[in-house]
Design a protein around this motif. Structure first.
Motif, short mmCIF file in Angstrom:
data_model
loop_
_atom_site.label_atom_id
_atom_site.label_comp_id
_atom_site.label_asym_id
_atom_site.label_seq_id
_atom_site.Cartn_x
_atom_site.Cartn_y
_atom_site.Cartn_z
N TRP A 35 0.84 -1.20 0.00
CA TRP A 35 0.00 0.00 0.00
C TRP A 35 0.88 1.25 0.00
O TRP A 35 1.89 1.30 0.70
N SER A 63 -3.41 3.80 0.02
CA SER A 63 -4.00 3.85 1.35
C SER A 63 -3.39 5.02 2.12
O SER A 63 -2.41 4.88 2.82
N ILE A 64 -4.02 6.22 1.91
CA ILE A 64 -5.14 6.43 1.00
C ILE A 64 -4.81 7.60 0.07
O ILE A 64 -3.92 8.38 0.36
N GLY A 93 -7.75 2.86 -2.61
CA GLY A 93 -8.24 3.26 -1.30
C GLY A 93 -8.33 4.77 -1.25
O GLY A 93 -7.37 5.48 -1.58
N ASP A 159 -11.93 1.00 -1.98
CA ASP A 159 -12.06 0.98 -0.53
C ASP A 159 -12.15 2.40 0.01
O ASP A 159 -11.77 3.36 -0.67
N SER A 161 -11.43 4.75 3.73
CA SER A 161 -10.92 4.80 5.10
C SER A 161 -11.98 5.45 5.98
O SER A 161 -12.94 6.06 5.50
N HIS A 179 -10.42 0.67 5.31
CA HIS A 179 -9.05 0.78 5.79
C HIS A 179 -9.08 1.40 7.18
O HIS A 179 -9.54 2.52 7.37
N SER A 214 -4.08 -1.22 9.58
CA SER A 214 -2.66 -0.86 9.60
C SER A 214 -2.14 -0.90 11.03
O SER A 214 -2.78 -0.37 11.95
N ASN A 311 -1.82 -4.74 7.86
CA ASN A 311 -0.83 -3.94 7.18
C ASN A 311 0.38 -3.74 8.09
O ASN A 311 0.26 -3.11 9.15
#
Length: 332
Positions: A35, A63-64, A93, A159, A161, A179, A214, A311
């Protein structure tokens, strides 16, 4: 089995070559996906495109990517192009980031991040469908265009967050995954319930949503150095990146601790803020220490119910050699 991904520090590494080499190493070590974040350092798109040319199997994603610095249509174009560049390995993301970055770096009004996230996700998905995009929203009105190049097959998942209950519910209702960042192990449970509720509101199967968490990790021969780096990283986000991370920690049952870290950091007492993280959160946030210690802490995340991927993220103060040592120690 829970996937093990890696979250590469795009802005913090000395050179783009260092960053791309980390993606190559992650593939060699067996990580499932790399990511790429995007803050105020290197842009993620260039880094991902370069990494795509140097890798063959590892998944690649953002991400992101924040929803303010690029229009939803451009995010859709970027996702389509990166899906082509990666031969189908890309996952997008998106999220609002926070007002400090959006207003002070990008010079844009933060506004209503929930509504803007929803509109962005909906538009990106329509762009990736290849159909003409007609959209009448609060922030965006689109009419008369469709993706000019061939539609990627399959279309890359999108995705979102989110930290708070409504943001996570939104991810469940409209996005393909969530996320999560800055969560204690115990604090994830309530948010997973929000995600499921969002899926039900959207008449979707919660099991189809991908949950990626994460975890700030540092595994070094010098375990004390590793623990200090992760504590510094955590204190920076809770104390120095506005109120969102502080509020998120407070919602997880650490209101007094979150406020004290924030106040100490704001008063310039950064060492004290870091010490509070080590004293109060060492068993709940991150995986740090020697290789054996960090692996055991990471395993506790990997064993949590409801997660699809964990993550391995790195503290902002870690140099290339420390990133490599940690990535190797915590590899699948």
């Amino acid at each position: 089995m829970t996937d093990r991904d890696v979250f590469l520090p795009v802005g913090a590494q000395p050179t783009l070559e260092d960053l791309v080499e980390q993606a190559v190493t992650a593939e060699e070590l067996g990580y499932d996906r790399a990511w790429f974040p995007e803050t105020w350092g290197r842009d993620a798109v260039t880094a991902m495109a370069t990494a795509a040319e140097r890798t063959d199997e590892i998944g690649i994603g953002t991400s992101i990517a924040n929803i303010y610095s690029r229009s939803p249509a451009l995010l859709g174009q970027t996702a389509a192009t990166l899906q082509e560049a990666t031969d189908g390995r890309f996952r997008l993301g998106v999220g609002p980031s926070g007002p400090i970055v959006i207003e002070n770096w990008h010079g844009m009004e933060f506004g209503n991040p929930l509504r803007r996230t929803r509109e962005t996700v909906e538009i990106v998905k329509r762009v990736l469908s290849g159909d003409p995009v007609s959209y009448d929203g609060e922030y965006f009105d689109l009419e008369g265009f469709r993706l000019r190049c061939d539609v990627p097959e399959p279309a890359p998942p999108v995705d979102a967050s989110g930290l708070g209950p409504k943001a996570v519910e939104l991810a469940g209702r409209f996005a393909d995954g969530w996320h999560a960042v800055s969560y204690t192990r115990d604090g994830l449970t309530e948010r997973l319930a929000d995600l499921r509720r969002g899926a039900e509101l959207g008449d979707r199967d919660p099991n189809d949503l991908r949950v990626t968490v994460s975890v700030s990790c540092c595994a070094l021969e010098d375990g004390e150095r590793a623990r200090e780096l992760v504590a510094q990283h955590t204190a920076f986000y809770i104390g120095g990146m506005g109120t969102f991370y502080r509020d998120n920690l407070a919602r997880q049952g650490y209101e007094t601790v979150a406020n004290e870290i924030y106040e100490r950091w704001q008063d310039g007492e950064k060492e004290r803020a870091t010490a509070i993280v080590r004293e109060e959160l060492r068993d709940q946030m991150g995986a740090a220490g020697t290789s054996d210690e960090a692996r055991e802490q990471l395993r506790q995340y990997l064993d949590l119910d409801g997660l699809d991927a964990v993550n391995v993220s790195f503290p902002r103060g870690a140099g290339p050699e420390e990133v490599h040592e940690t990535m190797t120690a915590l590899a699948p």
